[in-house]
Motif scaffolding. Structure first.
Motif, PDB file in Angstrom:
ATOM      1  N   SER A 168       0.810  -1.217   0.000  1.00 42.51           N
ATOM      2  CA  SER A 168       0.000   0.000   0.000  1.00 42.51           C
ATOM      3  C   SER A 168       0.844   1.268   0.000  1.00 42.51           C
ATOM      4  O   SER A 168       0.340   2.358  -0.275  1.00 42.51           O
ATOM      5  CB  SER A 168      -0.938   0.006   1.218  1.00 42.51           C
ATOM      6  N   CYS A 169       2.146   1.107   0.352  1.00 40.61           N
ATOM      7  CA  CYS A 169       3.031   2.282   0.385  1.00 40.61           C
ATOM      8  C   CYS A 169       3.645   2.506  -0.980  1.00 40.61           C
ATOM      9  O   CYS A 169       3.782   1.580  -1.791  1.00 40.61           O
ATOM     10  CB  CYS A 169       4.144   2.089   1.410  1.00 40.61           C
ATOM     11  N   GLY A 170       4.084   3.705  -1.198  1.00 39.42           N
ATOM     12  CA  GLY A 170       4.820   3.982  -2.417  1.00 39.42           C
ATOM     13  C   GLY A 170       6.189   3.333  -2.360  1.00 39.42           C
ATOM     14  O   GLY A 170       6.808   3.272  -1.294  1.00 39.42           O
ATOM     15  N   PRO A 171       6.685   2.826  -3.472  1.00 41.55           N
ATOM     16  CA  PRO A 171       7.985   2.154  -3.438  1.00 41.55           C
ATOM     17  C   PRO A 171       9.111   3.067  -2.994  1.00 41.55           C
ATOM     18  O   PRO A 171      10.035   2.658  -2.317  1.00 41.55           O
ATOM     19  CB  PRO A 171       8.160   1.669  -4.880  1.00 41.55           C
ATOM     20  N   VAL A 172       9.018   4.337  -3.389  1.00 45.35           N
ATOM     21  CA  VAL A 172      10.094   5.261  -3.032  1.00 45.35           C
ATOM     22  C   VAL A 172      10.069   5.530  -1.531  1.00 45.35           C
ATOM     23  O   VAL A 172      11.104   5.511  -0.847  1.00 45.35           O
ATOM     24  CB  VAL A 172       9.977   6.571  -3.826  1.00 45.35           C
ATOM     25  N   ASN A 173       8.869   5.772  -0.973  1.00 42.99           N
ATOM     26  CA  ASN A 173       8.774   6.119   0.441  1.00 42.99           C
ATOM     27  C   ASN A 173       9.268   4.981   1.332  1.00 42.99           C
ATOM     28  O   ASN A 173      10.051   5.184   2.260  1.00 42.99           O
ATOM     29  CB  ASN A 173       7.323   6.468   0.796  1.00 42.99           C
ATOM     30  N   TYR A 174       8.769   3.759   1.080  1.00 43.71           N
ATOM     31  CA  TYR A 174       9.152   2.644   1.945  1.00 43.71           C
ATOM     32  C   TYR A 174      10.613   2.244   1.719  1.00 43.71           C
ATOM     33  O   TYR A 174      11.320   1.872   2.648  1.00 43.71           O
ATOM     34  CB  TYR A 174       8.235   1.443   1.704  1.00 43.71           C
ATOM     35  N   GLY A 175      11.075   2.328   0.485  1.00 44.54           N
ATOM     36  CA  GLY A 175      12.475   2.032   0.220  1.00 44.54           C
ATOM     37  C   GLY A 175      13.401   3.045   0.895  1.00 44.54           C
ATOM     38  O   GLY A 175      14.459   2.690   1.437  1.00 44.54           O
ATOM     39  N   PHE A 176      12.961   4.331   0.845  1.00 46.55           N
ATOM     40  CA  PHE A 176      13.752   5.355   1.530  1.00 46.55           C
ATOM     41  C   PHE A 176      13.778   5.092   3.030  1.00 46.55           C
ATOM     42  O   PHE A 176      14.819   5.252   3.692  1.00 46.55           O
ATOM     43  CB  PHE A 176      13.151   6.738   1.248  1.00 46.55           C
ATOM     44  N   PHE A 177      12.624   4.660   3.599  1.00 45.43           N
ATOM     45  CA  PHE A 177      12.554   4.351   5.033  1.00 45.43           C
ATOM     46  C   PHE A 177      13.512   3.208   5.386  1.00 45.43           C
ATOM     47  O   PHE A 177      14.274   3.302   6.355  1.00 45.43           O
ATOM     48  CB  PHE A 177      11.109   3.983   5.391  1.00 45.43           C
ATOM     49  N   LYS A 178      13.474   2.135   4.581  1.00 46.29           N
ATOM     50  CA  LYS A 178      14.346   1.005   4.874  1.00 46.29           C
ATOM     51  C   LYS A 178      15.820   1.387   4.718  1.00 46.29           C
ATOM     52  O   LYS A 178      16.678   0.976   5.515  1.00 46.29           O
ATOM     53  CB  LYS A 178      14.009  -0.176   3.962  1.00 46.29           C
TER      54      LYS A 178
END
Length: 511
Positions: A144-154
């Motif tokens: 449900s998250c954007g790939p950029v947002n969650y990837g940036f978080f990780k």
């Protein structure tokens, strides 16, 4: 009974039962010095200390990692609107708790050096398991998250975890590398499967950061080893200084005890030996002079003369030992007065003249008359002159010659020089004969041996007068002994003070 105990204690002054301390102290000094010289040449020499520091660091920062895991779990749940990260957070907290329990267990134990590698492997295994937890974190996804947002978080979480782990584990060698190898492998696998540019960039950034931080942690590890090495050397030096001080105190104590024993022995010898010697000398002189009647056998008269001469020789030796003892103890007081050095020398020559004539030795005099008086101890100066003349007569062969000079020094002082043409002293033996009880090879072979105290006493007496003693000699060329008194010992001549009437009469006659 108590009196007997006291006497026994007085006689046994040096406590030999404590002699073993010197051996133990010497051994400790030697071991400390060897440890300093052959200190650890590599980092393995301080693995035990580094492991202890790592354990302390883990226990002191035990709360930091759980808080970070809880924050990451909370943010991940907020972003993904899912509870998938709860299981990961519980697993991370359990692994961290396992590491803390292991650290507490190690803290309560006194880990021997041979078990240090085993405990290091245990902590590395914990770090590898924790690294697997971070690898599992990287496998988490959010549809449900954007790939950029969650990837940036990780990516941000991973870099923070990398930095935090580097700071908390740099004391444990290779811990950072072992922790994040699983993460790098997972990132590389994801990148190969997805061909995603974001994961490719993240893998490159994390790998580069890992290489840099591994390099920095190794440098920090070496710096800490160096600090421990310096601290160890300082502790060893302090220990060696303390041991050396203990050894010095023990040696000083034993020297004081030995000096006390010597003083008591000399005092006892002075009383016990001089009293019977005086009786022997007195009775032998009465017998040799036949005061109470003639001796029927002439051999007995000869024997009494031998007894008197031997007793006098022994008394002279005892007096020399006592004089040197008083000088060393600083109790040799000078009774100073104005005397003529030439007159003292002439008197002493007269005292040895008879013995010199029996050996057919001629004594020539070269005196500078009219010199002012010197301010010295007359008895001590007579002893100096007589000792030097007696030595010259003793070691000069029959038919030899002794030259005695008294005159001015270049610095305004006065000197006495006694030179003989005897066998001489080898130059390397001059320091020996100037030391207490020291005798050269010529004196040892001579039939007239003494204690070897004459020249040291002369040297000490002149030093008490701020003077100087010089001994010049060469083998088969004779010996010259020079006693020098400084200029401040020479009394300047002052013209007589005339009374006032005499001055007035002289002025009237001139008028």
């Amino acid at each position: 009974m108590s009196k007997g105990v006291s006497t026994s204690t007085d006689k046994i002054i040096v406590d030999k039962s404590r002699s073993h301390r010197n051996t133990a102290v010497s051994k400790a000094v030697r071991m400390t010095r060897e440890r300093l010289q052959a200190g650890p040449s590599n980092t393995s020499g301080f693995d035990r200390e580094m492991l202890g520091l790592h354990i302390d660091s883990m226990l002191q920062g035990a709360i930091a990692m759980p808080i970070f895991v809880l924050i990451v779990t909370g943010i991940g749940i907020y972003l993904s609107q899912s509870l998938d990260l709860v299981l990961w957070g519980i697993m991370g907290l359990c692994v961290h708790a396992l590491g803390i329990l292991l650290a507490r267990r190690a803290k309560t134990l006194d880990i021997p050096v041979e078990l240090v590698p085993s405990w290091q492997r245990r902590f590395l295994i914990v770090q590898i398991v924790f690294g697997c937890c971070w690898a599992i974190f990287m496998l988490q996804d959010c549809d449900s998250c954007g790939p950029v947002n969650y990837g940036f978080f990780k990516g941000a979480v991973l870099l923070i975890a990398l930095a935090a782990t580097a700071m908390s584990t740099f004391l444990l060698r290779n811990a950072l590398l072992f922790t994040f190898i699983p993460v790098i492998l997972v990132l590389a696998g994801i990148t190969l499967n997805t061909r995603d540019a974001g994961y490719m960039a993240l893998t490159a950034v994390v790998s580069t950061s890992l290489v840099f931080l591994v390099f920095m942690t190794k440098r920090m590890h070496r710096a800490n080893v160096h600090i421990l090495s310096v601290q160890s050397e300082k502790d060893d030096l302090i220990a060696e200084l303390e041991v050396a001080k203990s050894m010095s105190d023990e040696a000083r104590r034993r020297a004081e005890e030995a000096n006390l024993a010597k003083s008591r022995f000399l005092a006892s010898m002075s009383h016990e030996l001089r009293t019977p010697l005086n009786a022997i000398l007195g009775f032998s002189e009465v017998m040799s002079t036949e005061v109470l009647g003639p001796l029927n056998n002439p051999i007995y008269k000869e024997y009494t003369g031998d007894i008197h001469r031997s007793g006098q020789h022994l008394l002279d030796l005892i007096n020399e030992i006592l004089d040197l003892s008083r000088i060393e103890a600083g109790k040799y007081d000078l009774s100073e007065e104005a005397i003529q050095l030439v007159e003292i020398t002439e008197d002493c020559i007269g005292m040895v003249q008879l013995k010199a004539r029996t050996k057919n030795i001629s004594i020539t005099e070269q005196f500078e008359y009219g010199m002012p008086s010197v301010w010295v101890d007359e008895k001590s100066m007579r002893q100096v002159v007589l000792n030097l003349l007696s030595n010259a007569v003793k070691f000069t062969p029959s038919g030899g010659e002794i030259s005695v000079k008294v005159g001015w020094t270049a610095g305004g002082g006065q000197y006495l020089s006694i030179k003989d043409n005897g066998p001489g002293i080898p130059e390397e033996e001059i320091p020996v004969v100037l030391s207490a009880f020291g005798q050269g090879s010529i004196a040892i072979k001579s039939a007239e041996q003494g204690t070897g105290l004459g020249l040291p006493i002369v040297q000490a007496i002149l030093a008490k007068h701020n003077g100087q003693f010089i001994l010049r000699s060469k083998l088969r060329e004779g010996t010259e002994a020079i006693a020098i008194l400084p200029s401040k010992r020479v009394l300047q001549s002052v013209p007589a003070v005339e009374d006032a009437p005499a001055v007035a009469r002289r002025r009237k006659s001139f008028a």
